[in-house]
Design a protein around this motif. Sequence first.
Motif, mmCIF file in Angstrom:
data_model
loop_
_atom_site.group_PDB
_atom_site.id
_atom_site.type_symbol
_atom_site.label_atom_id
_atom_site.label_comp_id
_atom_site.label_asym_id
_atom_site.label_seq_id
_atom_site.Cartn_x
_atom_site.Cartn_y
_atom_site.Cartn_z
ATOM 1 N N GLY A 145 0.872 -1.122 -0.119
ATOM 2 C CA GLY A 145 0.073 0.123 0.116
ATOM 3 C C GLY A 145 0.847 1.356 -0.002
ATOM 4 N N HIS A 146 1.814 1.264 0.721
ATOM 5 C CA HIS A 146 2.666 2.151 0.842
ATOM 6 C C HIS A 146 3.539 2.759 -0.585
ATOM 7 N N TYR A 147 3.864 1.816 -1.131
ATOM 8 C CA TYR A 147 4.630 1.530 -2.361
ATOM 9 C C TYR A 147 3.846 2.229 -3.465
ATOM 10 N N TYR A 148 2.497 1.620 -3.555
ATOM 11 C CA TYR A 148 1.481 2.079 -4.389
ATOM 12 C C TYR A 148 1.243 3.851 -4.421
ATOM 13 N N ARG A 149 1.181 4.178 -3.152
ATOM 14 C CA ARG A 149 0.941 5.594 -2.703
ATOM 15 C C ARG A 149 2.169 6.533 -3.235
ATOM 16 N N ASP A 150 3.318 5.808 -3.022
ATOM 17 C CA ASP A 150 4.476 6.405 -3.455
ATOM 18 C C ASP A 150 4.715 6.706 -4.883
ATOM 19 N N TYR A 151 4.236 5.453 -5.599
ATOM 20 C CA TYR A 151 4.230 5.604 -6.993
ATOM 21 C C TYR A 151 3.259 6.520 -7.500
ATOM 22 N N VAL A 152 2.253 6.692 -7.032
ATOM 23 C CA VAL A 152 1.098 7.590 -7.548
ATOM 24 C C VAL A 152 1.573 9.126 -7.307
ATOM 25 N N GLU A 153 2.184 9.335 -5.978
ATOM 26 C CA GLU A 153 2.779 10.659 -5.836
ATOM 27 C C GLU A 153 3.885 10.849 -6.689
ATOM 28 N N LEU A 154 4.820 10.030 -7.051
ATOM 29 C CA LEU A 154 5.791 10.295 -7.978
ATOM 30 C C LEU A 154 5.364 10.433 -9.417
ATOM 31 N N MET A 155 4.321 9.727 -9.923
ATOM 32 C CA MET A 155 3.828 10.249 -11.269
ATOM 33 C C MET A 155 3.127 11.437 -11.226
ATOM 34 N N ASP A 156 2.475 11.911 -10.316
ATOM 35 C CA ASP A 156 2.000 13.067 -10.102
ATOM 36 C C ASP A 156 3.110 14.176 -10.338
ATOM 37 N N HIS A 157 4.166 13.838 -10.046
ATOM 38 C CA HIS A 157 5.378 14.730 -9.826
ATOM 39 C C HIS A 157 5.889 14.935 -11.368
ATOM 40 N N TRP A 158 5.892 13.640 -12.020
ATOM 41 C CA TRP A 158 6.483 13.418 -13.412
ATOM 42 C C TRP A 158 5.386 14.425 -14.177
ATOM 43 N N ASP A 159 4.162 14.247 -14.171
ATOM 44 C CA ASP A 159 3.043 14.903 -14.702
ATOM 45 C C ASP A 159 3.391 16.323 -14.840
ATOM 46 N N GLN A 160 3.712 16.981 -13.792
ATOM 47 C CA GLN A 160 3.785 18.066 -13.241
ATOM 48 C C GLN A 160 5.309 18.869 -14.094
ATOM 49 N N VAL A 161 6.307 17.999 -13.913
ATOM 50 C CA VAL A 161 7.498 18.676 -14.431
ATOM 51 C C VAL A 161 7.926 18.388 -15.881
ATOM 52 N N LEU A 162 7.114 17.252 -16.247
ATOM 53 C CA LEU A 162 7.203 16.702 -17.578
ATOM 54 C C LEU A 162 6.043 16.503 -18.126
ATOM 55 N N PRO A 163 4.968 17.707 -18.353
ATOM 56 C CA PRO A 163 3.931 17.564 -19.234
ATOM 57 C C PRO A 163 3.966 16.849 -20.478
ATOM 58 N N VAL A 213 -5.557 7.302 -1.489
ATOM 59 C CA VAL A 213 -5.378 6.846 -2.860
ATOM 60 C C VAL A 213 -6.576 6.090 -3.370
ATOM 61 N N LEU A 214 -7.227 5.341 -2.492
ATOM 62 C CA LEU A 214 -8.497 4.634 -2.913
ATOM 63 C C LEU A 214 -9.465 5.726 -3.461
ATOM 64 N N GLU A 215 -9.794 6.812 -2.604
ATOM 65 C CA GLU A 215 -10.603 7.472 -3.413
ATOM 66 C C GLU A 215 -10.263 8.358 -4.431
ATOM 67 N N ARG A 216 -9.039 8.381 -5.026
ATOM 68 C CA ARG A 216 -8.863 9.028 -6.049
ATOM 69 C C ARG A 216 -8.883 8.129 -7.368
ATOM 70 N N TYR A 217 -9.147 6.748 -7.328
ATOM 71 C CA TYR A 217 -9.013 5.856 -8.645
ATOM 72 C C TYR A 217 -10.445 6.026 -9.216
ATOM 73 N N PRO A 218 -10.649 6.207 -10.322
ATOM 74 C CA PRO A 218 -9.537 6.235 -11.352
ATOM 75 C C PRO A 218 -8.787 7.632 -11.332
ATOM 76 N N ILE A 219 -7.593 7.695 -11.240
ATOM 77 C CA ILE A 219 -6.766 8.867 -11.153
ATOM 78 C C ILE A 219 -6.403 9.612 -12.404
ATOM 79 N N GLU A 220 -6.695 10.872 -12.115
ATOM 80 C CA GLU A 220 -6.516 11.771 -13.157
ATOM 81 C C GLU A 220 -4.993 12.499 -12.973
ATOM 82 N N PRO A 221 -4.431 12.971 -13.546
ATOM 83 C CA PRO A 221 -3.258 13.784 -13.660
ATOM 84 C C PRO A 221 -3.416 14.917 -12.502
ATOM 85 N N ALA A 222 -2.677 14.891 -11.619
ATOM 86 C CA ALA A 222 -2.662 16.007 -10.550
ATOM 87 C C ALA A 222 -2.406 17.638 -11.417
#
Length: 666
Positions: free
Chosen positions: A558-576, A657-666
């Motif tokens: 669960g923690h790994y999935y949360r970390d993954y989502v947070e990092l993917m949010d970051h990539w969306d922000q800095v590498l749109p 993270v459970l409430e955000r799925y399906p997850i849209e880009p941050a």
Amino acid sequence: MNKESIDSALTAIQQKIVGEDFGGALADLGRLLVSQPDNTEALYMSAVCHRYLGQFDKALSALEQLKSLAPGHGRAHQEEGHVYRDQGYTDHALEAYGRACQFNPALEASLRNQLEILVSKGRRSQALAVKAQLDRLLALPKPLVAVTDLIAQGKLVKAEDLCRQFLQKAPHHVEAMRLLAEIGTRFGVLHDAEFLLESASELDPDNTQVRIDYIQVLRKRQKFVRALAEAEKLLQTAPDNLQFQSIYAIECMQTGDYDTALTMFDKVLKRVPQDPVTLTSKGHALKTCGKSAEAIAAYHAAVASQPQHGEAYYSLANLKTYSFTDAEIAEMHRQERNSNLSHMDRVHLCFALGKAHEDQGDFDTAFKYYQRGNNLKKAQSRYKSEQMTHEIQAQREVCTGELFRQKAAAGCDAPDPIFILGLPRAGSTLLEQILSSHSQVDGTLELPNILSLSHRLRQGDRITSESKYPGVLANLSPQELCKFGEEYINDTTIHRQGAPFFIDKMPNNFRHIGLIKLILPNAKVIDARRSPMACCFSGYKQLFAEGQEFSYDLADLGHYYRDYVELMDHWDQVLPGFVLRVEHEDVVADLPGQVERMLDFCGLPFEESCLNYWETERSIRTPSSEQVRQPIFTSALEQWRHFEHHLDSLKQALGPVLERYPIEPA
């Protein structure tokens, strides 16, 4: 009791044992075990005391408990050998000493006792083999015997310290280099391990173990051409050596030459027709080629030859399409209760039993075995979710929009790679199969090249030192970034079949999207995402070969999935726009629409073959190999709900993270 007081108590008990006060030691151990019933050192000492007092049944009982907690505890098996020896059961003693040496080759007493028993029984050839092992051990410098012992106990940091101290005095000692490479391999620092073994093999070209270890590290790094060349050279030194033939067959398989691999496996099986390891390897080759019926026959033959061979049972389960018979399930249960089963045989059996009971609809029993298998794996793991969170945070701190603007003109401009990444069991193999069905795209493997480069950039002086990556990314010159990108393109050529584009589907590359952008700015990146509960529990049920240590614990997942989502949010922000997110549920619901999205993103024209992906014939090495050889099915989407009442710790770790799925880009 805290660790310090427990250690102090055990030290005092050890002194009583040395003073032959076995009764007093047992009394102290009894009190300690009331509060610490799973303390392996206390159980071991209890067995020793009972043996010296002639209480052999109690000694064996303590050892049974100890082995159930720590199956690979070499000294437990050695002590069992001592108990049987003292009772006059020499055959049982011989077996126990043999297991002890498999788990810990530094146990001199086990070798000496084996030798004595074999000589007394007139078993000359076996005695000579054991004597050779003993002679090799006795010839080792004492510090390296200690290093070997520490490695067997999993005390790798201490082992590295001692090994490096020895190498400072004897920098070209081949066995010390090999042992340090083994430590590096266990830590996953394969670049260092490869360098050490390459150097050791140059210093001592006739050292068979060094050469075998070198081939294995090359394979782990997926340097398959070099591994095959080394295996071929090894085979040329002794063409009739069965071990060398098997190693060569495995390396042929890794380079995609399955015909030669299968021919070589059959050659080995002509001389040892019931060898379970070779039969299992043959099954893997057949499975990868899509020959499921023949693979099943090979796995069945392995089990028939050696009923405790857990890998063959798990390989059947891992086909995902195989159903165990009631008789097979009963036999697996019988074998799993065997206290002398090796650690990995037990792990394999637990995961196989989990799958077997799940298929029967007995979900509580299935979860019990999935949990047991994962607990056994986690016990040997050094994974800490807090450390992973720290590493993810470091990526976000270093890989800023400003960094990418500064280095926008750097990197290799090759557009060839299509990275499919995310979490394991998120549907990446399906996406790879779809895209590799296109005439302009080659499917390859979960390539380790990006992970290997990140290890190289850590620049630590020690295997266990703190990583300097990703901070080092800010200091790399445009020339260095371009060179790394060109190396990636060149080193992955072996996996391609001539198409202009190819897929790298290593899921863990999501942690290194910044590195990918810097060295290969024109690459395409697809994030394969699946709903949190389904993805995480599917990962929990899957026994991965290596590299996914977070999967052994529901909270870690669960923690790994949360970390993954947070990092993917970051990539969306800095590498749109650099990453295309493809959700597995959308692919299942609308295959044509998602295929069109992916092809447009990759700049590829539509081809009907991508919709009929299951008709594409190619080698597939991931656990989903049989599933993606079928049309889309929906039955797996909600399988996790059968186990939901066991998954509270996963839900708690996933949190928002459970409430955000399906997850849209941050």
